[in-house]
Design a protein around this motif. Structure first.
Motif, PDB file in Angstrom:
ATOM      1  N   TYR A 176      16.276  11.694  17.956  1.00  0.00           N
ATOM      2  CA  TYR A 176      16.197  10.500  18.836  1.00  0.00           C
ATOM      3  C   TYR A 176      18.023  10.208  18.811  1.00  0.00           C
ATOM      4  O   TYR A 176      18.414   9.674  18.072  1.00  0.00           O
ATOM      5  CB  TYR A 176      15.494   9.514  18.187  1.00  0.00           C
ATOM      6  CG  TYR A 176      13.967   9.579  18.225  1.00  0.00           C
ATOM      7  CD1 TYR A 176      13.079   9.541  19.174  1.00  0.00           C
ATOM      8  CD2 TYR A 176      13.467  10.167  16.919  1.00  0.00           C
ATOM      9  CE1 TYR A 176      11.883   9.896  18.913  1.00  0.00           C
ATOM     10  CE2 TYR A 176      12.094  10.359  16.817  1.00  0.00           C
ATOM     11  CZ  TYR A 176      11.355  10.301  17.796  1.00  0.00           C
ATOM     12  OH  TYR A 176      10.096  10.514  17.725  1.00  0.00           O
ATOM     13  N   ARG A 177      18.470  10.616  20.041  1.00  0.00           N
ATOM     14  CA  ARG A 177      19.822  10.286  20.117  1.00  0.00           C
ATOM     15  C   ARG A 177      20.738  10.887  18.923  1.00  0.00           C
ATOM     16  O   ARG A 177      20.523  12.183  18.869  1.00  0.00           O
ATOM     17  CB  ARG A 177      19.985   8.883  20.249  1.00  0.00           C
ATOM     18  CG  ARG A 177      19.662   8.085  21.480  1.00  0.00           C
ATOM     19  CD  ARG A 177      20.109   6.660  21.665  1.00  0.00           C
ATOM     20  NE  ARG A 177      19.271   6.305  23.008  1.00  0.00           N
ATOM     21  CZ  ARG A 177      19.626   5.143  23.372  1.00  0.00           C
ATOM     22  NH1 ARG A 177      20.321   4.202  22.818  1.00  0.00           N
ATOM     23  NH2 ARG A 177      19.180   4.661  24.583  1.00  0.00           N
ATOM     24  N   THR A 178      21.176  10.260  18.094  1.00  0.00           N
ATOM     25  CA  THR A 178      22.056  10.665  16.970  1.00  0.00           C
ATOM     26  C   THR A 178      21.135  11.022  15.898  1.00  0.00           C
ATOM     27  O   THR A 178      21.444  11.431  14.715  1.00  0.00           O
ATOM     28  CB  THR A 178      23.052   9.928  16.897  1.00  0.00           C
ATOM     29  OG1 THR A 178      22.705   8.540  16.376  1.00  0.00           O
ATOM     30  CG2 THR A 178      24.029   9.650  17.853  1.00  0.00           C
ATOM     31  N   VAL A 179      20.053  10.512  15.841  1.00  0.00           N
ATOM     32  CA  VAL A 179      19.054  10.691  14.589  1.00  0.00           C
ATOM     33  C   VAL A 179      18.254  11.754  14.614  1.00  0.00           C
ATOM     34  O   VAL A 179      17.435  11.912  15.398  1.00  0.00           O
ATOM     35  CB  VAL A 179      18.138   9.413  14.506  1.00  0.00           C
ATOM     36  CG1 VAL A 179      17.264   9.494  13.174  1.00  0.00           C
ATOM     37  CG2 VAL A 179      19.108   8.098  14.136  1.00  0.00           C
ATOM     38  N   VAL A 180      18.541  12.770  13.621  1.00  0.00           N
ATOM     39  CA  VAL A 180      17.274  13.811  13.648  1.00  0.00           C
ATOM     40  C   VAL A 180      16.124  13.627  12.680  1.00  0.00           C
ATOM     41  O   VAL A 180      16.387  13.275  11.149  1.00  0.00           O
ATOM     42  CB  VAL A 180      18.148  15.026  12.914  1.00  0.00           C
ATOM     43  CG1 VAL A 180      17.369  16.290  12.693  1.00  0.00           C
ATOM     44  CG2 VAL A 180      19.326  15.484  13.810  1.00  0.00           C
ATOM     45  N   ALA A 181      15.049  13.378  12.972  1.00  0.00           N
ATOM     46  CA  ALA A 181      13.968  12.951  12.495  1.00  0.00           C
ATOM     47  C   ALA A 181      13.307  14.104  11.589  1.00  0.00           C
ATOM     48  O   ALA A 181      12.833  13.825  10.576  1.00  0.00           O
ATOM     49  CB  ALA A 181      12.631  12.219  13.379  1.00  0.00           C
ATOM     50  N   VAL A 182      13.234  15.181  12.279  1.00  0.00           N
ATOM     51  CA  VAL A 182      12.598  16.459  11.774  1.00  0.00           C
ATOM     52  C   VAL A 182      13.507  17.573  12.226  1.00  0.00           C
ATOM     53  O   VAL A 182      14.053  17.516  13.285  1.00  0.00           O
ATOM     54  CB  VAL A 182      11.356  16.874  12.260  1.00  0.00           C
ATOM     55  CG1 VAL A 182      10.684  17.942  11.594  1.00  0.00           C
ATOM     56  CG2 VAL A 182      10.176  15.567  11.982  1.00  0.00           C
ATOM     57  N   ASP A 183      13.949  18.519  11.175  1.00  0.00           N
ATOM     58  CA  ASP A 183      15.147  19.429  11.541  1.00  0.00           C
ATOM     59  C   ASP A 183      14.671  20.540  11.156  1.00  0.00           C
ATOM     60  O   ASP A 183      14.426  21.042   9.708  1.00  0.00           O
ATOM     61  CB  ASP A 183      16.176  18.860  10.549  1.00  0.00           C
ATOM     62  CG  ASP A 183      17.436  19.870  10.781  1.00  0.00           C
ATOM     63  OD1 ASP A 183      17.419  20.552  12.023  1.00  0.00           O
ATOM     64  OD2 ASP A 183      18.551  19.574  10.265  1.00  0.00           O
ATOM     65  N   GLU A 184      14.190  21.658  12.268  1.00  0.00           N
ATOM     66  CA  GLU A 184      14.064  23.091  11.912  1.00  0.00           C
ATOM     67  C   GLU A 184      12.959  23.335  10.606  1.00  0.00           C
ATOM     68  O   GLU A 184      12.976  24.227   9.793  1.00  0.00           O
ATOM     69  CB  GLU A 184      15.192  23.732  11.359  1.00  0.00           C
ATOM     70  CG  GLU A 184      16.340  23.873  12.300  1.00  0.00           C
ATOM     71  CD  GLU A 184      16.117  24.543  13.635  1.00  0.00           C
ATOM     72  OE1 GLU A 184      15.141  25.526  13.369  1.00  0.00           O
ATOM     73  OE2 GLU A 184      16.665  24.406  14.557  1.00  0.00           O
ATOM     74  N   LEU A 185      11.755  22.402  10.978  1.00  0.00           N
ATOM     75  CA  LEU A 185      10.493  22.868  10.121  1.00  0.00           C
ATOM     76  C   LEU A 185       9.625  23.911  10.356  1.00  0.00           C
ATOM     77  O   LEU A 185       9.241  23.996  11.571  1.00  0.00           O
ATOM     78  CB  LEU A 185       9.829  21.303  10.189  1.00  0.00           C
ATOM     79  CG  LEU A 185       8.473  21.299   9.344  1.00  0.00           C
ATOM     80  CD1 LEU A 185       8.715  21.400   7.785  1.00  0.00           C
ATOM     81  CD2 LEU A 185       7.581  20.130   9.851  1.00  0.00           C
ATOM     82  N   THR A 186       9.443  24.576   9.523  1.00  0.00           N
ATOM     83  CA  THR A 186       8.542  25.661   9.495  1.00  0.00           C
ATOM     84  C   THR A 186       7.165  25.347   8.708  1.00  0.00           C
ATOM     85  O   THR A 186       7.697  25.295   7.342  1.00  0.00           O
ATOM     86  CB  THR A 186       9.029  27.067   9.062  1.00  0.00           C
ATOM     87  OG1 THR A 186      10.010  27.208  10.094  1.00  0.00           O
ATOM     88  CG2 THR A 186       7.975  27.985   9.147  1.00  0.00           C
ATOM     89  N   LEU A 187       6.287  25.211   9.256  1.00  0.00           N
ATOM     90  CA  LEU A 187       5.012  24.906   8.168  1.00  0.00           C
ATOM     91  C   LEU A 187       3.787  25.822   8.669  1.00  0.00           C
ATOM     92  O   LEU A 187       3.350  26.012  10.085  1.00  0.00           O
ATOM     93  CB  LEU A 187       4.597  23.687   8.706  1.00  0.00           C
ATOM     94  CG  LEU A 187       3.252  22.911   7.854  1.00  0.00           C
ATOM     95  CD1 LEU A 187       3.485  22.856   6.357  1.00  0.00           C
ATOM     96  CD2 LEU A 187       2.986  21.579   8.601  1.00  0.00           C
ATOM     97  N   ARG A 188       3.016  26.596   7.929  1.00  0.00           N
ATOM     98  CA  ARG A 188       2.023  27.135   7.936  1.00  0.00           C
ATOM     99  C   ARG A 188       0.899  26.810   7.074  1.00  0.00           C
ATOM    100  O   ARG A 188       0.785  26.723   5.944  1.00  0.00           O
ATOM    101  CB  ARG A 188       2.233  28.779   7.780  1.00  0.00           C
ATOM    102  CG  ARG A 188       3.143  29.141   8.982  1.00  0.00           C
ATOM    103  CD  ARG A 188       3.505  30.616   8.845  1.00  0.00           C
ATOM    104  NE  ARG A 188       4.254  31.077  10.047  1.00  0.00           N
ATOM    105  CZ  ARG A 188       5.603  31.226  10.155  1.00  0.00           C
ATOM    106  NH1 ARG A 188       6.153  30.452   9.006  1.00  0.00           N
ATOM    107  NH2 ARG A 188       6.385  31.501  11.313  1.00  0.00           N
ATOM    108  N   VAL A 189      -0.427  26.641   7.627  1.00  0.00           N
ATOM    109  CA  VAL A 189      -1.524  26.145   6.939  1.00  0.00           C
ATOM    110  C   VAL A 189      -2.702  27.110   7.298  1.00  0.00           C
ATOM    111  O   VAL A 189      -2.992  27.421   8.445  1.00  0.00           O
ATOM    112  CB  VAL A 189      -1.772  24.744   7.103  1.00  0.00           C
ATOM    113  CG1 VAL A 189      -2.894  24.223   6.425  1.00  0.00           C
ATOM    114  CG2 VAL A 189      -0.799  23.756   7.280  1.00  0.00           C
TER     115      VAL A 189
END
Length: 301
Positions: free
Chosen positions: A12-25
């Protein structure tokens, strides 16, 4: 994989809320995401559900790419994200009838079953705006479950519930996973409950997945130690080190020994100090809990 996300990122503009997330369930698995407030858990859930678009990355749910208009996919998913919502002037049953119609369900059987399963019988004909926080949460869960989904994504499912209610939800989710093969992805602040419930845990910190693995591995990170105090801490430390023990100073407890020999035989440590003329004033074997291991991972200790 029921959930397969790679490089999932939301800015969100300058805010990185989630960064390069890898998720496997995996199918039939109960998987938990832990993190402090603002770690990115809810943003992750919203991207998995197609509520917001990721800035970049790829996500598949139940084998299908998440994209706008994937109605067939969402008919197989139940969710509760952030606070539960309901039509305030409608009763519990009336709210569930609305959801059942939207899900294409006919008749009252599914509604009766989910009301019983979430223990909502006593307030079934009560308006939603008058429900307690715990019963409003149960209604939110009932709406997520009424169509018998293959995948449940639950953001703080035990929020507002008393201890009996928390235990009931834990038992319900276990039954859904074991008996019905439902896959569950959840977040929670109740770490002890997560340890009892989830097979795998991921830890988010400022949008980064800093740890992921079996719950037992996270519990194993809690280290046993022998804490020792004496009137002359410096002399006690010198005596223990001369005997081959690794000693650390702890402002709160005095001296800390993490070697297996000290933990298994604290009596020998006490005897050593007594013979050296600096008897211990405190001697105890302690172990970190899950909360401590979590806080260490997110740098909050």
């Amino acid at each position: 994989m029921v959930i397969d996300a790679t490089g999932l990122t939301k800015t969100y503009r300058t805010v990185v809320a989630v960064d390069e997330l890898t998720l496997r369930v995996s199918p039939g698995e109960i998987h938990a995401l832990l993190g402090l407030n603002g770690a990115g858990k809810t943003t992750t859930f919203r991207m998995l559900l197609g509520m917001i678009r990721p800035t970049r990355g790829r996500v598949c749910v139940l084998g299908e790419p998440v994209r706008p208009g994937a109605r067939a996919l969402w008919s197989r998913v139940g969710y509760l994200v952030e606070t539960p919502s309901a039509y305030p002037e409608l009763t519990v049953v009336e709210n569930l009838r609305v959801i059942a119609r939207l899900r294409g369900l006919r008749g009252e059987k599914a509604i009766r079953e989910v009301v019983a399963r979430l223990e909502l019988e006593a307030c079934a004909h009560q308006r939603a705006r008058t429900l307690s926080l715990g019963n409003a949460q149960r209604l939110g869960l009932a709406k997520a479950l009424v169509h018998r989904p293959e995948l449940l994504i639950l953001d703080e499912p035990a929020n507002g519930l008393d201890p009996a209610g928390v235990a009931g939800i834990r038992q319900l989710l276990h039954e859904l996973a074991r008996s019905d093969g439902v896959t569950v992805l959840l977040s929670s602040h109740l770490l002890a409950e997560v340890a009892r419930l989830a097979a795998r845990i991921g830890v988010l910190d400022h949008g980064h997945l800093v740890w992921e693995g079996p719950t037992a591995d996270l519990v194993a990170r809690s280290r046993p130690r022998l804490t020792v105090d004496a009137q002359d801490r410096g002399r006690a430390a010198a005596v223990l080190r001369s005997a081959g023990h690794a000693v650390e100073f702890d402002d709160e407890h005095g001296l800390t020994l993490t070697g297996e020999r000290a933990i298994r035989r604290p009596g020998e440590v006490a005897e050593l100090l007594v013979h050296a003329g600096c008897p211990p004033t405190r001697l105890a074997v302690t172990q970190d809990d899950l909360e401590t291991a979590f806080l260490d991972l997110v740098g909050a200790r």
